[in-house]
Design a protein around this motif. Structure first.
Motif, PDB file in Angstrom:
ATOM      1  N   GLY A  19       0.828  -1.200   0.000  1.00 49.44           N
ATOM      2  CA  GLY A  19       0.000   0.000   0.000  1.00 49.44           C
ATOM      3  C   GLY A  19       0.862   1.249   0.000  1.00 49.44           C
ATOM      4  O   GLY A  19       2.027   1.217   0.407  1.00 49.44           O
ATOM      5  N   ASP A  64      -0.756  -0.713  -4.621  1.00 46.76           N
ATOM      6  CA  ASP A  64      -2.051  -0.039  -4.465  1.00 46.76           C
ATOM      7  C   ASP A  64      -1.825   1.456  -4.283  1.00 46.76           C
ATOM      8  O   ASP A  64      -1.137   1.874  -3.354  1.00 46.76           O
ATOM      9  N   SER A  68     -14.703   0.381  -3.188  1.00 49.29           N
ATOM     10  CA  SER A  68     -13.967   0.490  -1.935  1.00 49.29           C
ATOM     11  C   SER A  68     -14.860   1.204  -0.922  1.00 49.29           C
ATOM     12  O   SER A  68     -15.535   2.172  -1.274  1.00 49.29           O
ATOM     13  N   GLN A 113     -12.698  -3.101  -1.433  1.00 46.97           N
ATOM     14  CA  GLN A 113     -11.565  -2.849  -0.536  1.00 46.97           C
ATOM     15  C   GLN A 113     -12.107  -2.134   0.709  1.00 46.97           C
ATOM     16  O   GLN A 113     -12.620  -1.029   0.612  1.00 46.97           O
ATOM     17  N   GLU A 120     -11.904  -1.494   5.229  1.00 52.09           N
ATOM     18  CA  GLU A 120     -11.084  -1.529   6.439  1.00 52.09           C
ATOM     19  C   GLU A 120     -11.399  -2.799   7.224  1.00 52.09           C
ATOM     20  O   GLU A 120     -12.552  -3.073   7.544  1.00 52.09           O
ATOM     21  N   TYR A 127      -7.763  -3.283   4.027  1.00 50.07           N
ATOM     22  CA  TYR A 127      -6.775  -2.234   4.289  1.00 50.07           C
ATOM     23  C   TYR A 127      -6.806  -1.898   5.769  1.00 50.07           C
ATOM     24  O   TYR A 127      -7.742  -2.242   6.481  1.00 50.07           O
TER      25      TYR A 127
END
Length: 269
Positions: free
Chosen positions: A11, A36, A131, A154, A156, A180
């Motif tokens: 990331g 990413d 996301s 995507q 958390e 993430y």
């Protein structure tokens, strides 16, 4: 699981300038092949520079970027992605995501997804996805472009925020889950339960948190500016947690969300 998304990437959130160049270049040197980034990170050109300096073939890499909220409309999405491609010096990225559902923009999920699908149809991105979408918004995205056109959501995820309802829904739909903030801004690193499990595996708490996410079937994109951490993170792939250890981590759930920007985030499940 449709394994479009590489299981392990690096990331670049919050990394800019020489810091991001060094981080990505080191990651590529030690074996990462997925990167990413996002328009709002302001580092796409630097990511490109790191790739150029690493001399790794573009066709060996999987590059993800995300469209920022100001660019969701039909007249802006494709030009903004072309701008990203220019910065990344590539004809197409591997994956492009809608970064946040951003209800405050007044652009419907159907509209933003159809605009993104057009970018895919024009060959600007191989895959598209979303996301930070909750279940309802993901269903709207599916209705707009078909589930086969949503490679990932995507979101958390960490031992402190396990988001089980969304994960179960996505996995039932065969949409890849990308995690993430898997280390919750470092908060999980001091966790006594993870520390105990880490001791058994002669590993770090960060490796245990990443191994947990991988074992749940998620893709992970941890970032680091340190050579040794980038290598250590990759080694999380070699750790096999027991059912008992997975259960111990399941019990760490505390709905500990780190990222929830007003006007951008949905109402979470």
């Amino acid at each position: 699981m449709n394994t479009i998304i590489p299981q392990f990437g690096v990331g670049t959130f919050r990394l800019t300038g020489q810091t991001v160049i060094d981080s990505v270049k080191t990651a590529l040197d030690v074996g990462y092949r997925a990167i990413d980034t996002a328009q709002i990170y302001g580092n796409e050109a630097e990511v490109c520079q790191a790739i150029a300096e690493s001399q790794i073939n573009r066709n060996e890499l999987f590059i993800t970027t995300k469209i920022w909220t100001e660019h969701y409309s039909a007249d802006k999405l494709i030009p903004s992605l072309k701008d990203s491609l220019h910065k990344l010096r590539t004809d197409a990225v591997d994956l492009t995501l809608i970064h946040w559902p951003a209800p405050s923009t007044g652009i419907s999920v159907a509209e933003m997804m159809q605009n993104l699908l057009q970018a895919k149809q024009q060959g600007l991105t191989k895959h598209i996805g979303i996301s930070n979408f909750n279940i309802d918004l993901t269903q709207q995205a599916i209705a707009a472009v078909g589930v086969e056109n949503i490679a990932t959501n995507q979101i958390e995820l960490s031992p402190y925020l396990q988001n089980r309802k969304v994960v179960e829904f996505l996995q039932a739909q065969n949409i890849d889950v990308t995690s993430y903030m898997t280390l919750a801004y470092g908060k999980v690193l001091q966790d006594p339960v993870l520390a105990e499990i880490a001791q058994h595996h002669q590993a770090s708490t960060a490796q245990i948190a990443l191994a947990w996410a991988l074992q749940k079937g998620f893709s992970v994109i941890p970032s680091s500016t340190k050579h040794e951490n980038l290598i250590a993170n990759l080694k999380a792939q070699d750790i096999q947690l027991t059912a008992e250890e997975m259960q111990m981590i399941a019990e760490l759930e505390r709905n500990g969300r780190e990222v929830d920007p007003e006007g951008l985030a949905p109402i979470w499940d």
